[in-house]
Design an enzyme around this catalytic site. Structure first.
Site, PDB file in Angstrom:
ATOM      1  N   TYR A  65      -4.979 -15.443  -0.347  1.00 57.62           N
ATOM      2  CA  TYR A  65      -3.687 -15.885  -0.839  1.00 57.62           C
ATOM      3  C   TYR A  65      -3.868 -17.066  -1.780  1.00 57.62           C
ATOM      4  O   TYR A  65      -4.854 -17.807  -1.666  1.00 57.62           O
ATOM      5  CB  TYR A  65      -2.778 -16.296   0.330  1.00 57.62           C
ATOM      6  CG  TYR A  65      -2.390 -15.147   1.225  1.00 57.62           C
ATOM      7  CD1 TYR A  65      -1.271 -14.376   0.936  1.00 57.62           C
ATOM      8  CD2 TYR A  65      -3.146 -14.835   2.355  1.00 57.62           C
ATOM      9  CE1 TYR A  65      -0.915 -13.319   1.754  1.00 57.62           C
ATOM     10  CE2 TYR A  65      -2.791 -13.772   3.167  1.00 57.62           C
ATOM     11  CZ  TYR A  65      -1.672 -13.020   2.864  1.00 57.62           C
ATOM     12  OH  TYR A  65      -1.329 -11.966   3.668  1.00 57.62           O
ATOM     13  N   THR A 111       0.835  -1.202   0.000  1.00 57.22           N
ATOM     14  CA  THR A 111       0.000   0.000   0.000  1.00 57.22           C
ATOM     15  C   THR A 111       0.867   1.249   0.000  1.00 57.22           C
ATOM     16  O   THR A 111       0.643   2.193  -0.774  1.00 57.22           O
ATOM     17  CB  THR A 111      -0.928   0.009   1.219  1.00 57.22           C
ATOM     18  OG1 THR A 111      -1.801  -1.121   1.150  1.00 57.22           O
ATOM     19  CG2 THR A 111      -1.771   1.284   1.265  1.00 57.22           C
ATOM     20  N   ARG A 138      -2.238   5.446   7.498  1.00 56.89           N
ATOM     21  CA  ARG A 138      -1.529   5.359   6.218  1.00 56.89           C
ATOM     22  C   ARG A 138      -1.010   6.718   5.754  1.00 56.89           C
ATOM     23  O   ARG A 138       0.080   6.828   5.205  1.00 56.89           O
ATOM     24  CB  ARG A 138      -2.467   4.776   5.151  1.00 56.89           C
ATOM     25  CG  ARG A 138      -2.813   3.312   5.365  1.00 56.89           C
ATOM     26  CD  ARG A 138      -3.773   2.850   4.279  1.00 56.89           C
ATOM     27  NE  ARG A 138      -4.117   1.441   4.444  1.00 56.89           N
ATOM     28  CZ  ARG A 138      -4.951   0.785   3.653  1.00 56.89           C
ATOM     29  NH1 ARG A 138      -5.523   1.424   2.631  1.00 56.89           N
ATOM     30  NH2 ARG A 138      -5.211  -0.500   3.859  1.00 56.89           N
ATOM     31  N   PHE A 185       8.386 -12.840  -7.410  1.00 60.99           N
ATOM     32  CA  PHE A 185       9.533 -13.719  -7.672  1.00 60.99           C
ATOM     33  C   PHE A 185       9.469 -15.024  -6.879  1.00 60.99           C
ATOM     34  O   PHE A 185      10.494 -15.703  -6.727  1.00 60.99           O
ATOM     35  CB  PHE A 185      10.836 -12.967  -7.385  1.00 60.99           C
ATOM     36  CG  PHE A 185      11.053 -11.816  -8.318  1.00 60.99           C
ATOM     37  CD1 PHE A 185      11.692 -11.991  -9.533  1.00 60.99           C
ATOM     38  CD2 PHE A 185      10.562 -10.548  -8.008  1.00 60.99           C
ATOM     39  CE1 PHE A 185      11.866 -10.929 -10.411  1.00 60.99           C
ATOM     40  CE2 PHE A 185      10.729  -9.479  -8.880  1.00 60.99           C
ATOM     41  CZ  PHE A 185      11.378  -9.673 -10.089  1.00 60.99           C
ATOM     42  N   ASP A 237       7.752 -18.642   3.479  1.00 63.68           N
ATOM     43  CA  ASP A 237       8.305 -17.435   4.095  1.00 63.68           C
ATOM     44  C   ASP A 237       9.807 -17.537   4.310  1.00 63.68           C
ATOM     45  O   ASP A 237      10.377 -16.752   5.080  1.00 63.68           O
ATOM     46  CB  ASP A 237       7.589 -17.138   5.409  1.00 63.68           C
ATOM     47  CG  ASP A 237       6.207 -16.549   5.182  1.00 63.68           C
ATOM     48  OD1 ASP A 237       6.014 -15.375   5.492  1.00 63.68           O
ATOM     49  OD2 ASP A 237       5.332 -17.249   4.649  1.00 63.68           O
ATOM     50  N   ASP A 263       7.099 -10.267  -4.135  1.00 61.35           N
ATOM     51  CA  ASP A 263       6.141 -11.370  -4.257  1.00 61.35           C
ATOM     52  C   ASP A 263       6.037 -11.899  -5.685  1.00 61.35           C
ATOM     53  O   ASP A 263       5.553 -13.014  -5.900  1.00 61.35           O
ATOM     54  CB  ASP A 263       4.752 -10.922  -3.786  1.00 61.35           C
ATOM     55  CG  ASP A 263       4.640 -10.858  -2.270  1.00 61.35           C
ATOM     56  OD1 ASP A 263       5.631 -11.174  -1.582  1.00 61.35           O
ATOM     57  OD2 ASP A 263       3.562 -10.475  -1.776  1.00 61.35           O
TER      58      ASP A 263
END
Length: 226
Positions: free
Chosen positions: A136, A17, A176, A37, A55, A35
């Site tokens: 996911y 984000t 944010r 790769f 992970d 992500d």
């Protein structure tokens, strides 16, 4: 002038984000997401914890990621055009690359390429709650989080700290907008220091000509408090 900024840290800490918001705000800016790769699922080993090691650093094709970064370094203009980034004619010599990922600082060949490294953290319970609301490609269960995801985060974070990797810590529970403005201001300072050595201190953090900071935040998709 070329700078590379890392947006790293814990899973679901707000890295992507933040990186995407910064990309919209910075001149001639590209983003590489770690992500993208991940190796194919059949190449991910099962570890001693009984889980596929998604992970772990070995789950990622880091040589390919490094090659992509080197492509940008070789010709940021060509890289930007190939990735649909419109080059700004008023800043033809300024190029920014953002790297977004959870293990950015665990791969030695990348470490010395960063102009600045950020590391987002959130507490265990907040991280687990956020992860439970995300989708996911593989099933993300509480057992996976407790048995693999969180222990691996702690392992790599401890290794990073033991190696003395210099990072700017960011609290991922902050709004944010605040995180965006802080990092945007820092990057503007880096760019200004590169252009005008010794004069960057006199510039307001996060400012740019012609547009107030809060207005810029709103214009790049970050909610601004009244």
């Amino acid at each position: 002038m070329k700078i590379i900024v890392g947006i790293g840290g814990v899973t679901n800490g707000g890295k992507t984000t933040l990186a995407n918001s910064l990309c919209k705000a910075l001149p001639n800016c590209c983003v590489i997401h770690q992500d993208d790769f991940f190796k194919p699922q059949d190449q991910i080993a099962v570890g001693e914890d009984g889980f596929k090691q998604w992970d772990a650093l070995e789950s990622l094709d880091m040589e390919a990621m490094l090659g992509t970064v080197q492509d940008w370094l070789h010709s940021p203009q060509k890289f930007a055009r190939a990735h649909g980034v419109c080059l700004q004619p008023d800043a033809p010599d300024t190029h920014v690359l953002l790297l977004d990922g959870f293990l950015l600082y665990s791969y030695r060949p990348l470490l010395d390429l960063y102009s600045r490294r950020y590391f987002l953290t959130v507490p265990y319970e907040e991280c687990k709650c956020r992860r439970s609301t995300h989708s996911y490609p593989i099933s993300s269960t509480p057992e996976l989080f407790d048995g693999h995801v969180w222990p691996m985060y702690q392992k790599y974070k401890q290794e990073m700290e033991a190696a003395g990797v210099d990072v700017v810590q960011l609290d991922g529970t902050r709004p944010r907008e605040e995180l965006f403005l802080q990092v945007l201001g820092d990057i503007h300072q880096l760019l200004l220091a590169a252009r005008l050595p010794g004069q960057a201190e006199g510039t307001q953090r996060g400012s740019s000509p012609g547009m107030p900071t809060r207005q810029r935040a709103a214009s790049h998709g970050v909610a601004s408090s009244p």
